[in-house]
Write an enzyme that holds these catalytic residues in place. Structure first.
Site, mmCIF file in Angstrom:
data_model
loop_
_atom_site.group_PDB
_atom_site.id
_atom_site.type_symbol
_atom_site.label_atom_id
_atom_site.label_comp_id
_atom_site.label_asym_id
_atom_site.label_seq_id
_atom_site.Cartn_x
_atom_site.Cartn_y
_atom_site.Cartn_z
ATOM 1 N N HIS A 127 0.841 -1.204 0.000
ATOM 2 C CA HIS A 127 0.000 0.000 0.000
ATOM 3 C C HIS A 127 0.878 1.257 0.000
ATOM 4 O O HIS A 127 1.861 1.333 0.735
ATOM 5 C CB HIS A 127 -0.912 -0.015 1.238
ATOM 6 C CG HIS A 127 -1.987 1.016 1.171
ATOM 7 N ND1 HIS A 127 -1.744 2.352 1.427
ATOM 8 C CD2 HIS A 127 -3.290 0.922 0.866
ATOM 9 C CE1 HIS A 127 -2.874 3.022 1.281
ATOM 10 N NE2 HIS A 127 -3.832 2.182 0.944
ATOM 11 N N GLU A 129 0.555 4.143 1.326
ATOM 12 C CA GLU A 129 0.763 4.785 2.650
ATOM 13 C C GLU A 129 1.889 4.074 3.406
ATOM 14 O O GLU A 129 2.762 4.728 3.997
ATOM 15 C CB GLU A 129 -0.531 4.726 3.476
ATOM 16 C CG GLU A 129 -0.347 5.347 4.854
ATOM 17 C CD GLU A 129 -1.431 4.953 5.854
ATOM 18 O OE1 GLU A 129 -2.616 4.968 5.485
ATOM 19 O OE2 GLU A 129 -1.070 4.632 7.000
ATOM 20 N N CYS A 195 -6.389 5.038 12.391
ATOM 21 C CA CYS A 195 -7.296 6.183 12.368
ATOM 22 C C CYS A 195 -8.724 5.660 12.533
ATOM 23 O O CYS A 195 -9.096 4.655 11.940
ATOM 24 C CB CYS A 195 -7.149 6.914 11.041
ATOM 25 S SG CYS A 195 -8.411 8.152 10.794
ATOM 26 N N SER A 224 -13.153 -1.024 -1.846
ATOM 27 C CA SER A 224 -13.360 -2.057 -0.826
ATOM 28 C C SER A 224 -14.060 -1.496 0.405
ATOM 29 O O SER A 224 -14.869 -2.172 1.021
ATOM 30 C CB SER A 224 -12.042 -2.727 -0.458
ATOM 31 O OG SER A 224 -11.180 -1.789 0.099
ATOM 32 N N ASN A 225 -13.784 -0.224 0.751
ATOM 33 C CA ASN A 225 -14.445 0.288 1.951
ATOM 34 C C ASN A 225 -15.941 0.513 1.714
ATOM 35 O O ASN A 225 -16.747 0.364 2.620
ATOM 36 C CB ASN A 225 -13.716 1.520 2.508
ATOM 37 C CG ASN A 225 -14.069 2.780 1.769
ATOM 38 O OD1 ASN A 225 -15.073 3.404 2.037
ATOM 39 N ND2 ASN A 225 -13.240 3.156 0.791
#
Ligand code: F3S
Length: 284
Positions: A127, A129, A195, A224-225
Site C-alpha cells: 500500500h 501509505e 485512524c 473495498s471500503n
C-alpha cells in the site's frame, strides 16, 4: 413526510477532504503546471474533473524525476523522504497534503530510529501509505501484515522494536499481532496509529441501517471500503441499495419506504451525496 437520515461520516474523511480541496485550490491559483503524485483519490470522476482543470497525475518515480517546473501535490497517503528530495533537487514547488495523522507516523518512525530502535509497520507492504511510512525509516524498517510474516522477517528476539500501524488497519487484528510479538519476548514499544475514521463510518452506517426501512450506500463497486459498508448495512437492512452514480438510483423503487438512510464510501464526492439526498428527499 418521508424521513431521510444522512450519515455524518458519509464520504471523504478529514484527510482526504483536505487533500481534494488543496488540489482544487492549487488548480485555480498556482502558476505553471499542477501535478498530483498518484491520483488524489480513488474516484475516476473527480480525477477526470481535475484533469479538465489542468491537473495531471504523475505515475511513478521515473516520471516524477522528469518534472522540472510547476507544483507537485503530495496526496493524503503521504510519501517517503526520497520523493521530497527529488522534487527539491529539481526546483519543483511542493504542496504537501499528507494527512496529519499519517505525518505523525512519519515523525514516530524518525524518532524511534534516532533512539536506536528498529521500526516495524503493521500493514499491507504494497500500500502506498505503508511504502511512504517506510520511506522515513532506516533500511531495516519492515512492513508486515501478519504475525507469521513478522517472525519470518525479524527472527532476532533480542531486538528493540517499535511498532506502528497503517492508519486503515483492523484494530482487533493489530492488537492480536502485537500481543503475540510481546509474548515472544521482544523489547517492544507500540504506537497504535490506526485512524478511527473508517470504524466510525462503519458504526454509524450500521446504526442508521438498522433503524430505517431502506438504506442507500453510494460509492464505487471497486472500492473495498464502500463494499464493506454495503455488507454491514445489508446485514441489518434487507432493502439496502448499493449505487455508484445518481443514475443507478431508481426513485420508483423507494416509494413504499417511510424512512431512508444514506451513507457513502471514503472516496465518494460530497456533490454526489447531496444529489442523492435531494432525490430521496423529494416526494415522488
Ligand atoms: Fe483519512 Fe487521514 Fe484517517 S486520510 S482515514 S483521516 S488517516
Amino acid at each position: 413526510m418521508r424521513e431521510v437520515r444522512l450519515a455524518k461520516t458519509a464520504g471523504f474523511c478529514f484527510g482526504v477532504k483536505k487533500a481534494v480541496e488543496t488540489v482544487y485550490r492549487e488548480a485555480e491559483n498556482a502558476e505553471g503546471p499542477v501535478f498530483t503524485y498518484g491520483p488524489i483519490i480513488h474516484n475516476e470522476e473527480v480525477v477526470r474533473d481535475l484533469e479538465a482543470r489542468g491537473v495531471k497525475v504523475i505515475r511513478g518515480k521515473e516520471e516524477l524525476s522528469g518534472i522540472r517546473e510547476g507544483t507537485v501535490i503530495i496526496r493524503s497517503h503521504g510519501v517517503g523522504k526520497e520523493v521530497y528530495d527529488i522534487l527539491h533537487a529539481n526546483g519543483v514547488r511542493v504542496v504537501d497534503a499528507t494527512c496529519p495523522f499519517v505525518g505523525k507516523i512519519h515523525d514516530i518512525v524518525r524518532r524511534e530510529n534516532e533512539a536506536g530502535r528498529r521500526v516495524v509497520i503493521i500493514g499491507d507492504p504494497t500500500h502506498p501509505e505503508v511504502q511512504g511510512i517506510r520511506g522515513w525509516g532506516r533500511e531495516d524498517t519492515e512492513a508486515v501484515d501478519s504475525f507469521d510474516n513478522f517472525v519470518k522477517k525479524i527472527p532476532d528476539r533480542g531486538m528493540k522494536i517499535s511498532i506502528v500501524a497503517q492508519t486503515t488497519f483492523h484494530h482487533g487484528k493489530f492488537k492480536e499481532i502485537v500481543d503475540k510479538i510481546k509474548n515472544l519476548g521482544y523489547d517492544v514499544r507500540c504506537f497504535n496509529t490506526i485512524c478511527n475514521a473508517t470504524q466510525e463510518r462503519q458504526a454509524e452506517a450500521g446504526e442508521i441501517a438498522s433503524n430505517v426501512d431502506a438504506m442507500i450506500v453510494i460509492g464505487g463497486k471497486n472500492s473495498s471500503n464502500t463494499r464493506k459498508l454495503a455488507e454491514i448495512c445489508g446485514a441489518v437492512c434487507r432493502n439496502t441499495f448499493f449505487i455508484q452514480t445518481r443514475d443507478d438510483l431508481k426513485p420508483e423503487t423507494l416509494t413504499s419506504f417511510n424512512s431512508i438512510g444514506i451513507t457513502a464510501g471514503a472516496s465518494t464526492p460530497q456533490k454526489l451525496i447531496e444529489e442523492v439526498q435531494t432525490i430521496v428527499g423529494s416526494e415522488f
